[in-house]
Scaffold this motif. Sequence first.
Motif, PDB file in Angstrom:
ATOM      1  N   MET A 174     -12.102   7.978  -0.757  1.00  0.00           N
ATOM      2  CA  MET A 174     -11.634   6.769  -1.881  1.00  0.00           C
ATOM      3  C   MET A 174     -12.395   7.018  -3.182  1.00  0.00           C
ATOM      4  SD  MET A 174     -10.827   3.662  -0.407  1.00  0.00           S
ATOM      5  CE  MET A 174     -10.068   2.906   0.758  1.00  0.00           C
ATOM      6  N   ASP A 226      -4.777  -7.779  -2.325  1.00  0.00           N
ATOM      7  CA  ASP A 226      -4.937  -7.192  -1.119  1.00  0.00           C
ATOM      8  C   ASP A 226      -4.325  -5.864  -1.279  1.00  0.00           C
ATOM      9  OD1 ASP A 226      -5.081  -6.219   1.436  1.00  0.00           O
ATOM     10  OD2 ASP A 226      -3.339  -7.480   2.164  1.00  0.00           O
ATOM     11  N   GLN A 282      -6.411  -3.020  -0.267  1.00  0.00           N
ATOM     12  CA  GLN A 282      -5.974  -1.849   1.227  1.00  0.00           C
ATOM     13  C   GLN A 282      -4.855  -2.285   1.509  1.00  0.00           C
ATOM     14  OE1 GLN A 282      -8.314  -3.513   4.421  1.00  0.00           O
ATOM     15  NE2 GLN A 282      -9.018  -0.829   5.149  1.00  0.00           N
ATOM     16  N   LYS A 283      -3.942  -2.997   1.690  1.00  0.00           N
ATOM     17  CA  LYS A 283      -2.176  -3.222   1.496  1.00  0.00           C
ATOM     18  C   LYS A 283      -1.715  -2.708   0.637  1.00  0.00           C
ATOM     19  CE  LYS A 283      -2.488  -7.144   5.052  1.00  0.00           C
ATOM     20  NZ  LYS A 283      -1.586  -7.240   5.353  1.00  0.00           N
ATOM     21  N   GLU A 322      -2.772   0.390  -1.115  1.00  0.00           N
ATOM     22  CA  GLU A 322      -2.796   1.533  -0.991  1.00  0.00           C
ATOM     23  C   GLU A 322      -2.012   1.666   0.168  1.00  0.00           C
ATOM     24  OE1 GLU A 322      -6.231   4.465  -0.471  1.00  0.00           O
ATOM     25  OE2 GLU A 322      -6.940   3.031  -0.216  1.00  0.00           O
ATOM     26  N   GLN A 345      -7.926   1.700  -4.996  1.00  0.00           N
ATOM     27  CA  GLN A 345      -8.809   2.112  -3.928  1.00  0.00           C
ATOM     28  C   GLN A 345     -10.690   1.586  -4.471  1.00  0.00           C
ATOM     29  OE1 GLN A 345      -8.947   6.617  -3.862  1.00  0.00           O
ATOM     30  NE2 GLN A 345      -7.094   6.644  -3.564  1.00  0.00           N
TER      31      GLN A 345
END
Length: 107
Positions: A1, A60, A62-63, A65, A104
């Motif tokens: 990350m 969101d 993370q989604k 990425e 990230q």
Amino acid sequence: MSSLAMQKPLNSKMVISKSGIEHISKDEGFSAIPYNDIAGNCTVGVGNAKDVLAFANKGDYQKVEIEMNRFVYITEKGKDGKPSRKKFSNGLANRRKRETVPFQIQP
């Protein structure tokens, strides 16, 4: 990350700026006339990322990425002109690494 921490946008929806479109156009290129991309698929205009933008608008990251990193394959066509198999693209994978950095989140 990445060590780059993502902050929640001040507005409720993220929109792409003129400079963002210019940045995407550098990778994607632009064509007002349909052409065949590296996989032999008919393409026109500049790339499309509606699903990814929807996740970004919801915060969101993370989604975002995960979703972006799914698109590192091209679909090759068989001799009959129909899609035949997916092939990993190093160029797309490298591009996704650059594109996902802003999404990230620092642990």
